[in-house]
Design a protein around this motif. Structure first.
Motif, PDB file in Angstrom:
ATOM      1  N   GLU A 159       5.469   2.684  -7.106  1.00  0.00           N
ATOM      2  CA  GLU A 159       5.792   4.126  -7.403  1.00  0.00           C
ATOM      3  C   GLU A 159       5.930   4.325  -8.666  1.00  0.00           C
ATOM      4  O   GLU A 159       5.638   5.726  -8.949  1.00  0.00           O
ATOM      5  CB  GLU A 159       7.448   4.215  -6.382  1.00  0.00           C
ATOM      6  CG  GLU A 159       7.167   4.381  -5.048  1.00  0.00           C
ATOM      7  CD  GLU A 159       8.684   4.550  -4.287  1.00  0.00           C
ATOM      8  OE1 GLU A 159       8.901   5.572  -3.867  1.00  0.00           O
ATOM      9  OE2 GLU A 159       9.355   3.538  -4.223  1.00  0.00           O
ATOM     10  N   GLN A 206      -1.408  12.692  -2.137  1.00  0.00           N
ATOM     11  CA  GLN A 206      -0.581  12.601  -3.041  1.00  0.00           C
ATOM     12  C   GLN A 206      -0.123  13.871  -3.747  1.00  0.00           C
ATOM     13  O   GLN A 206       0.806  14.054  -4.504  1.00  0.00           O
ATOM     14  CB  GLN A 206      -1.016  11.260  -3.996  1.00  0.00           C
ATOM     15  CG  GLN A 206      -1.018  10.075  -3.567  1.00  0.00           C
ATOM     16  CD  GLN A 206      -1.112   8.931  -4.457  1.00  0.00           C
ATOM     17  OE1 GLN A 206      -0.888   9.051  -5.548  1.00  0.00           O
ATOM     18  NE2 GLN A 206      -2.110   8.008  -3.867  1.00  0.00           N
ATOM     19  N   SER A 237      -6.119   1.996  -9.210  1.00  0.00           N
ATOM     20  CA  SER A 237      -5.302   1.621  -8.114  1.00  0.00           C
ATOM     21  C   SER A 237      -6.089   0.474  -7.222  1.00  0.00           C
ATOM     22  O   SER A 237      -7.332   0.069  -7.633  1.00  0.00           O
ATOM     23  CB  SER A 237      -5.127   2.853  -7.020  1.00  0.00           C
ATOM     24  OG  SER A 237      -6.562   3.190  -6.660  1.00  0.00           O
ATOM     25  N   HIS A 272       7.480  -2.332  -4.085  1.00  0.00           N
ATOM     26  CA  HIS A 272       7.562  -1.016  -3.869  1.00  0.00           C
ATOM     27  C   HIS A 272       7.889   0.011  -5.014  1.00  0.00           C
ATOM     28  O   HIS A 272       7.216   1.024  -5.286  1.00  0.00           O
ATOM     29  CB  HIS A 272       8.243  -0.463  -2.717  1.00  0.00           C
ATOM     30  CG  HIS A 272       7.814  -0.593  -1.546  1.00  0.00           C
ATOM     31  ND1 HIS A 272       7.912   0.166  -0.322  1.00  0.00           N
ATOM     32  CD2 HIS A 272       7.106  -1.561  -0.788  1.00  0.00           C
ATOM     33  CE1 HIS A 272       7.411  -0.391   0.642  1.00  0.00           C
ATOM     34  NE2 HIS A 272       6.990  -1.220   0.552  1.00  0.00           N
ATOM     35  N   ASN A 302       0.699  -1.198   0.085  1.00  0.00           N
ATOM     36  CA  ASN A 302      -0.049   0.069  -0.071  1.00  0.00           C
ATOM     37  C   ASN A 302       0.883   1.265   0.211  1.00  0.00           C
ATOM     38  O   ASN A 302       2.011   1.234   0.404  1.00  0.00           O
ATOM     39  CB  ASN A 302      -0.968   0.142   1.069  1.00  0.00           C
ATOM     40  CG  ASN A 302      -2.149  -1.033   1.025  1.00  0.00           C
ATOM     41  OD1 ASN A 302      -3.075  -0.886   0.210  1.00  0.00           O
ATOM     42  ND2 ASN A 302      -1.885  -2.173   1.736  1.00  0.00           N
ATOM     43  N   ARG A 303       0.287   2.262  -0.345  1.00  0.00           N
ATOM     44  CA  ARG A 303       0.967   3.805  -0.560  1.00  0.00           C
ATOM     45  C   ARG A 303       1.590   4.095   0.882  1.00  0.00           C
ATOM     46  O   ARG A 303       2.604   4.501   1.179  1.00  0.00           O
ATOM     47  CB  ARG A 303      -0.059   4.648  -0.938  1.00  0.00           C
ATOM     48  CG  ARG A 303      -0.359   4.762  -2.286  1.00  0.00           C
ATOM     49  CD  ARG A 303       0.870   5.036  -3.463  1.00  0.00           C
ATOM     50  NE  ARG A 303       0.473   5.240  -4.789  1.00  0.00           N
ATOM     51  CZ  ARG A 303       1.474   5.074  -5.575  1.00  0.00           C
ATOM     52  NH1 ARG A 303       2.486   5.671  -5.438  1.00  0.00           N
ATOM     53  NH2 ARG A 303       0.945   4.742  -7.004  1.00  0.00           N
ATOM     54  N   SER A 347       3.416   3.488 -10.665  1.00  0.00           N
ATOM     55  CA  SER A 347       2.045   3.411 -11.005  1.00  0.00           C
ATOM     56  C   SER A 347       1.817   2.452 -12.270  1.00  0.00           C
ATOM     57  O   SER A 347       1.291   2.866 -13.310  1.00  0.00           O
ATOM     58  CB  SER A 347       1.765   4.655 -11.174  1.00  0.00           C
ATOM     59  OG  SER A 347       1.638   5.395  -9.852  1.00  0.00           O
TER      60      SER A 347
END
Length: 325
Positions: A313, A240, A150, A309, A40-41, A315
């Motif tokens: 990041e 964001q 997402s 990750h 997750n972010r 996307s």
């Protein structure tokens, strides 16, 4: 056991697979042997040193996981060793074992495999609590979801459609928008090429969106208010696009609109348990009958969390990135 640790904040290389003490379940907790965790972010922010776990939580990243119950702490009833579960966490999912308050456990839904169940708890609880428990999305209304491709977005699309709403999404590029359409999105907006305010107003005959689920924060605040319908509700769940912006309260008053901002990780255990209970009552039947499903982009080994990750990041994913133990 082994877990992903963060000796020093930094880039993905700051995630270190290391041997650590086993957790011990306390009063009202269960010990889960982790099968999979989702990226997750918030995990990225923690790795960067910007989002520390709540007091008393595991220091390791990971806000949702799936696995099997390995032990019961004192005072736990209704669960048994060996039960297959998924769990909403305050941290600790990137590990071979994690201690979880029993109120944050969910059974693995029918029709979902154990690993894929790790893609559910955080996103379902976030969407259900914000879009339905706070913003009260109703059948026939329009829901605008920013970041439709997402993990949060793919779940919001499905739940919005399941209750009979019209769903608009923003996403970057035709490929992601196509995936959103496959999940049921009605209004597809490429934020790189289109102004989402104009697109939403045009698609709704000038009415606007009744509920907006926003991950951008400051960058989108003024435009989100313009895109709202009269009596609209804006739910901000991410920053964001920054944390500070100027808001014309007159525009908000004219529309009799509401702006809420919530986070899930730092809520008291009782509030999390109430959200989890509502999810089990309202969403789990939708998953079990196939109307809603986890969307998994790819699965990586837990020890390779750094790559997970990097994917997030960049996307470059649609739905969730999973780490399997």
């Amino acid at each position: 056991m082994y877990a992903i640790t963060i000796p020093e904040p930094g880039g993905p290389e700051a995630l270190v697979w290391a041997e650590v003490p086993d957790p011990v379940p306390g009063e009202g907790e269960v010990l889960v042997e982790v099968a999979a965790a989702a990226v997750n972010r918030a995990d990225v922010l923690q790795r960067q040193g910007f989002y520390n776990p709540p007091s008393g939580a595991s220091p390791y990243p990971g806000l949702e996981c799936s696995g099997r119950i390995a032990a019961l702490g004192p005072g736990v009833s209704g669960w048994s060793v060996g039960d297959e579960v998924c769990a909403l966490l305050s941290g600790g999912g990137y590990a071979q074992k994690v201690a979880v308050p029993a109120g944050q456990l969910l059974p693995v839904p029918a029709g979902v495999d154990l690993a894929s169940a790790a893609a559910l708890p955080e996103v379902v609880c976030t969407v259900w609590s914000n879009v339905f428990m706070v913003s009260h999305l109703r059948p026939g209304e329009t829901l605008l979801v920013h970041g439709g491709a997402s993990g949060i977005g793919t779940m919001a699309i499905q739940l919005g459609k399941a209750v009979g709403a019209k769903v608009a999404v923003t996403a970057g590029g035709p490929d992601k928008l196509e995936r959103c359409a496959e999940l049921g999105a009605d209004i597809l907006i490429d934020y790189r090429e289109q102004d989402f305010v104009d697109a939403v107003l045009k698609a709704t005959d000038g009415i606007g969106a009744d509920v907006i689920l926003d991950i951008m924060g400051a960058k989108y605040l003024e435009r989100n208010v313009r895109a709202l319908a009269v009596n609209g509700r804006l739910a901000i769940i991410g920053l964001q696009g920054g944390a500070k912006a100027e808001l014309n309260l007159g525009a908000l008053l004219t529309k009799r609109a509401a702006v809420t901002a919530t986070s899930l990780r730092g809520r008291p255990a009782a509030e999390k348990a109430a959200i989890v209970a509502a999810v089990r009552e309202h969403v789990w039947p939708l998953i079990s009958d196939g109307r809603v499903r986890p969307v998994v982009d790819r699965t990586l080994p837990l020890a390779d969390a750094a790559e997970g990750h990097r994917v997030l990041e960049a996307s470059s994913h649609v739905g969730k990135v999973l780490l399997t133990a």
